[in-house]
Design an enzyme around this catalytic site. Structure first.
Site, PDB file in Angstrom:
ATOM      1  CE  LYS A  23      -8.916   9.836  -3.404  1.00 40.35           C
ATOM      2  NZ  LYS A  23      -8.645   7.588  -3.295  1.00 40.35           N
ATOM      3  CG  ASN A  24     -11.296   4.392  -3.620  1.00 42.42           C
ATOM      4  OD1 ASN A  24     -10.130   5.485  -4.246  1.00 42.42           O
ATOM      5  ND2 ASN A  24     -10.371   4.095  -3.077  1.00 42.42           N
ATOM      6  NE  ARG A  93      -0.320   5.560  -7.476  1.00 38.39           N
ATOM      7  CZ  ARG A  93       0.668   4.902  -8.232  1.00 38.39           C
ATOM      8  NH1 ARG A  93       1.933   5.370  -7.874  1.00 38.39           N
ATOM      9  NH2 ARG A  93       0.644   4.106  -9.179  1.00 38.39           N
ATOM     10  CG  ASP A 117       0.955   6.657  -2.224  1.00 38.71           C
ATOM     11  OD1 ASP A 117       0.923   6.777  -1.208  1.00 38.71           O
ATOM     12  OD2 ASP A 117       0.329   7.077  -3.453  1.00 38.71           O
ATOM     13  CG  ASP A 305      -8.205   1.881   0.910  1.00 39.81           C
ATOM     14  OD1 ASP A 305      -6.522   2.520   1.562  1.00 39.81           O
ATOM     15  OD2 ASP A 305      -9.366   2.456   0.041  1.00 39.81           O
TER      16      ASP A 305
HETATM   17  C1  UD1 Z   1      -6.944   1.314  -5.545  1.00 35.62           C
HETATM   18  C2  UD1 Z   1      -7.383   2.505  -4.263  1.00 35.62           C
HETATM   19  C3  UD1 Z   1      -6.447   2.867  -3.070  1.00 35.62           C
HETATM   20  C4  UD1 Z   1      -6.985   1.199  -2.731  1.00 35.62           C
HETATM   21  C5  UD1 Z   1      -6.170   0.590  -2.998  1.00 35.62           C
HETATM   22  C6  UD1 Z   1      -6.169  -1.484  -2.160  1.00 35.62           C
HETATM   23  C7  UD1 Z   1      -8.153   3.803  -5.682  1.00 35.62           C
HETATM   24  C8  UD1 Z   1      -7.569   5.289  -6.437  1.00 35.62           C
HETATM   25  N1  UD1 Z   1      -7.122   3.806  -5.046  1.00 35.62           N
HETATM   26  O1  UD1 Z   1      -5.544   1.893  -5.488  1.00 35.62           O
HETATM   27  O2  UD1 Z   1      -7.562   3.440  -1.734  1.00 35.62           O
HETATM   28  O3  UD1 Z   1      -6.007   1.803  -0.857  1.00 35.62           O
HETATM   29  O4  UD1 Z   1      -6.758   0.068  -4.748  1.00 35.62           O
HETATM   30  O5  UD1 Z   1      -7.556  -1.738  -2.633  1.00 35.62           O
HETATM   31  O6  UD1 Z   1      -9.004   3.620  -6.965  1.00 35.62           O
HETATM   32  N2  UD1 Z   1       0.443  -4.034  -7.417  1.00 35.62           N
HETATM   33  C9  UD1 Z   1       2.105  -4.235  -8.390  1.00 35.62           C
HETATM   34  N3  UD1 Z   1       2.114  -4.175  -9.953  1.00 35.62           N
HETATM   35  C10 UD1 Z   1       0.831  -3.125 -10.084  1.00 35.62           C
HETATM   36  C11 UD1 Z   1      -0.343  -1.905 -10.026  1.00 35.62           C
HETATM   37  C12 UD1 Z   1      -0.518  -2.519  -7.896  1.00 35.62           C
HETATM   38  O7  UD1 Z   1       2.104  -4.357  -7.794  1.00 35.62           O
HETATM   39  O8  UD1 Z   1       1.076  -3.082 -11.604  1.00 35.62           O
HETATM   40  C13 UD1 Z   1       0.451  -3.201  -6.161  1.00 35.62           C
HETATM   41  C14 UD1 Z   1       0.345  -2.536  -4.937  1.00 35.62           C
HETATM   42  O9  UD1 Z   1       1.810  -2.261  -5.200  1.00 35.62           O
HETATM   43  C15 UD1 Z   1      -0.121  -2.730  -3.881  1.00 35.62           C
HETATM   44  C16 UD1 Z   1      -1.216  -3.769  -5.012  1.00 35.62           C
HETATM   45  O10 UD1 Z   1      -0.811  -4.747  -5.744  1.00 35.62           O
HETATM   46  O11 UD1 Z   1       0.795  -3.853  -3.163  1.00 35.62           O
HETATM   47  C17 UD1 Z   1      -2.630  -3.085  -4.861  1.00 35.62           C
HETATM   48  O12 UD1 Z   1      -2.694  -2.143  -6.071  1.00 35.62           O
HETATM   49  P1  UD1 Z   1      -3.813  -1.868  -6.438  1.00 35.62           P
HETATM   50  O13 UD1 Z   1      -5.304  -2.616  -6.009  1.00 35.62           O
HETATM   51  O14 UD1 Z   1      -2.937  -1.463  -7.290  1.00 35.62           O
HETATM   52  O15 UD1 Z   1      -3.923  -0.685  -5.640  1.00 35.62           O
HETATM   53  P2  UD1 Z   1      -4.471   0.942  -6.381  1.00 35.62           P
HETATM   54  O16 UD1 Z   1      -5.553   0.303  -8.003  1.00 35.62           O
HETATM   55  O17 UD1 Z   1      -3.432   1.760  -6.962  1.00 35.62           O
END
Ligand code: UD1
Length: 419
Positions: A23-24, A93, A117, A305
């Protein structure tokens, strides 16, 4: 019409289960199709709702999208639209991953911000600051993230945290920027490597995928390609943990076991016999699982996850486990539901201490997100009586053919209408 699961505990899981594409990964690969005019084909797509939802987002941007079985064909026009509106985006998202490709292709992107979320706040500051370093202006305006660039150029970008989404958006913008971009402290998840591979097949020049430093030489144009999505390591590991919790014997196929190195080691610590196989792995657990400590971290650390499944395992293990959540601040909210199932668990900030009990006790519980929902079903498999798991639309978003797969392994689960 809402539905719930009835899960009756007591059976050990046995047999073989095949997992589909990640999925990711698939959603980002679909977004990458925006980078090239013509028809891109993505195969091994999982049968989950996010794929047709992403297809709608792309149609809204002017692409033609055909979905057939596990294949999606995306035909991107010479000039895609740059505005992904709220109706398309609000449902999930991950659609924010069109931001980078749109900036690269149209030099302009307006992407409605998806809502909150259950697992914690998910800001886009790193996505935006990366795009700014590439020469774009980026603001939040009227509920949308807006990015515009007259000239997209290479830059040195150091992420403050190896965010998966920020790495992907910056990477997909940089492939069509002028000159060289270096992303330091980049995410190393296998899904990032999958995306790098597809971009390179399209003619991009990306090196360092799977390491903390991605180097991208911008090119003028990309060509469409056909790409197969990697297997879903999170779904695969969910079945592995379920095997361990139920003292079962499960062979999981369709995934690269190397993407689950640490997770499989943890199952071994819990007392499972884990055998890597060419196309997956096998987990046999003969005795009650032993307590294991887990700390979630970006890849190659233990995946956030899988934290709910780790809690499920700890809940029935012999001894006390400490679980630390380092990625999403609110992910422990679901522990309340586990306590309702009789888990002896306490949380304090980002730590949870769980004393294993021999058997959980069935109860009605509510899923708050995809993974919490799956964790609750696993707990139901080791609870006495029948557990009602509500809000299962979350689970359906991440686990194709969930009921069929679980039944195939001997689990007792039924999908019923909540009316
Ligand atoms: C992706 C996955 C999700 C997984 C996560 C971490 C998808 C669709 N989703 O989510 O299933 O749990 O990776 O492995 O691929 N953050 C910030 N600022 C930003 C971006 C992120 O502060 O601009 C923080 C987030 O709040 C969180 C952390 O960084 O605490 C990790 O987020 P991120 O790795 O970006 O996760 P996603 O890409 O949203």
């Amino acid at each position: 019409m809402s539905e719930h699961f009835l899960v009756t505990g007591g059976n050990r899981l046995e047999g073989e289960v095949l997992v589909g594409g990640a999925k990711n990964s698939v959603l980002k690969l679909m977004a990458a199709a925006l980078l090239a005019e013509g028809t891109t084909v993505v195969t091994n797509c999982p049968d989950i709702l996010d794929v047709p939802l992403m297809a709608d987002v792309l149609r809204g941007l002017g692409c033609e999208v055909e979905l057939e079985d596990s294949e999606v064909r995306i035909t991107t026009p010479a000039e895609p639209k740059y505005h992904a509106d709220f109706d398309a985006v609000k449902q999930f998202r991950a659609s924010v991953c069109v931001l980078g490709p749109l900036v690269a292709r149209c030099r302009r992107a307006v992407v409605a911000l998806p809502g909150g979320d259950a697992i914690g706040s998910r800001p886009l500051d790193m996505h935006q600051s990366g795009l700014r370093l590439l020469g774009a202006r980026s603001e939040i305006e009227h509920g949308c993230v807006v990015a515009e660039a007259d000239d997209l150029h290479g830059a040195n970008i150091r992420l403050v945290f190896p965010s998966v989404g920020a790495t992907e958006n910056i990477l997909m913008a940089a492939v069509l920027a002028r000159g060289e971009t270096v992303i330091d402290n980049a995410a190393r998840e296998p899904e990032i490597v999958d995306l790098c591979n597809m971009l390179n097949e399209m003619g991009a020049k990306v090196s360092g995928g799977g390491t903390s430093t991605l180097t991208i030489q911008g090119v003028r144009k990309l060509e469409p390609t056909t790409h197969r999505v990697i297997g879903d390591r999170i779904v695969a590991a969910t079945w592995g943990v379920a095997a361990s919790m139920t003292r079962g014997d499960v062979r999981v196929r369709g995934v690269n076991h190397k993407h689950l190195g640490l997770v499989l080691d943890k199952l071994r610590t819990a007392g499972a016999e884990v055998t890597p196989e060419v196309d997956g792995f096998r987990v046999i657990q003969r005795e009650r699982p032993k307590a294991v400590n887990f700390a979630t971290l970006p890849y190659p650390g233990f995946p956030t996850d899988l934290q709910p499944m780790a809690i499920g395992l700890a809940a029935v293990a012999e001894g006390t486990s400490m679980i630390t959540e380092n990625v999403f601040e609110s992910r422990f909210r679901f522990v309340e539901e586990m306590i309702r199932l009789g888990a002896d668990a306490r949380t304090d900030g980002h730590h949870a201490v769980i004393r294993g009990v021999p058997v959980l006790s069935s109860a009605p519980v509510w899923s708050s997100d995809i993974r919490a929902g799956a964790g609750l079903v696993l707990a139901g498999l080791v609870a006495d009586g029948t557990t009602e798991v509500h809000d299962i639309f979350h689970i359906d978003r991440g686990y194709p053919r969930f009921v069929e797969n679980l039944r195939g392994l001997g689990g007792v689960i039924e999908r019923v209408s909540s009316e």
